[in-house]
Motif scaffolding. Sequence first.
Motif, PDB file in Angstrom:
ATOM      1  N   HIS A 135       0.871  -1.266  -0.120  1.00 49.37           N
ATOM      2  CA  HIS A 135       0.107   0.083  -0.051  1.00 49.37           C
ATOM      3  C   HIS A 135       0.674   1.258  -0.079  1.00 49.37           C
TER       4      HIS A 135
ATOM      5  N   VAL B 168       0.507   5.518   0.030  1.00 48.69           N
ATOM      6  CA  VAL B 168      -0.148   6.704   0.039  1.00 48.69           C
ATOM      7  C   VAL B 168       0.580   7.727  -0.187  1.00 48.69           C
TER       8      VAL B 168
ATOM      9  N   LEU C 292      -5.498  12.378  -8.675  1.00 49.30           N
ATOM     10  CA  LEU C 292      -6.442  11.814  -7.813  1.00 49.30           C
ATOM     11  C   LEU C 292      -6.842  10.423  -8.617  1.00 49.30           C
TER      12      LEU C 292
ATOM     13  N   SER D  13      -5.656   6.829  -8.369  1.00 49.22           N
ATOM     14  CA  SER D  13      -5.709   5.787  -7.360  1.00 49.22           C
ATOM     15  C   SER D  13      -6.202   4.544  -7.736  1.00 49.22           C
TER      16      SER D  13
ATOM     17  N   ARG E 204      -1.513  -1.178  -3.590  1.00 44.37           N
ATOM     18  CA  ARG E 204      -2.847  -0.340  -3.569  1.00 44.37           C
ATOM     19  C   ARG E 204      -2.247   1.265  -3.587  1.00 44.37           C
TER      20      ARG E 204
ATOM     21  N   SER F 259      -2.913   5.226  -3.006  1.00 43.77           N
ATOM     22  CA  SER F 259      -3.858   6.125  -2.741  1.00 43.77           C
ATOM     23  C   SER F 259      -3.382   7.245  -3.051  1.00 43.77           C
TER      24      SER F 259
ATOM     25  N   LEU G 110      -3.946  11.232  -2.564  1.00 46.04           N
ATOM     26  CA  LEU G 110      -4.692  12.229  -1.633  1.00 46.04           C
ATOM     27  C   LEU G 110      -4.727  13.534  -2.002  1.00 46.04           C
TER      28      LEU G 110
END
Lengths: 121, 113
Positions: A10, A12, A84, A87, A117, A119, A121
């Motif tokens: 993951h 971010v 964005l 994602s 994954r 992500s 933000l």
Amino acid sequence: EPEVTQTPSHQVTQMGQEVILRCVPISNHLYFYWYRQILGQKVEFLVSFYNNEISEKSEIFDDQFSVERPDGSNFTLKIRSTKLEDSAMYFCASSGPSGLAGGSWPKNIQYFGAGTRLSVL
Amino acid sequence: GESVGLHLPTLSVQEGDNSIINCAYSNSASDYFIWYKQESGKGPQFIIDIRSNMDKRQGQRVTVLLNKTVKHLSLQIAATQPGDSAVYFCAEFETGGGNKLTFGTGTQLKVEL
């Protein structure tokens, strides 16, 4: 059993930042791929890579994306300035044991990693 | 454009029953097809494949049927088990078409005890 491994599981990041997704394909494979899957949607092809160059890319794979095989084991996907809409789950795949040429059947079986994954933000 | 699609988004079966998952494809030039299983949080896992010069191929508890006339694939799972619960995708491949797989939208298989 040999498998494709991906790191991190993951990631971010903030919009506009660069990310590098890493993959270690199955060791005797020659063909490498990146796919992505937006949540709840189908898996979409991004790019295929063979003999140290891109062999095919989709419309999604624009100038913000790049791939590299920096050494004999890693295969990376870089997104220069994330948006964005980037994602998604990103899957690496590999196929084609060495010694097989042309359109031979085993080359076409693509084996996938567990995915990263991303992500934004 | 060309597409690969699935007839049913969700299939519920009783444990022990046989499951049939269907897939329609539209690229007549596709000459190779793969079924993948995707469990939650994991990547697609190869199940079985078939070339366009075949109409049937069997694996362990799974059979893939290909009908090129109507551009239809099916995956049959015998004696469905709880561990078979997952999303199943068909994917098509065209030799000379860039070495990419085109995936369908997926069917969620739910196995009820």
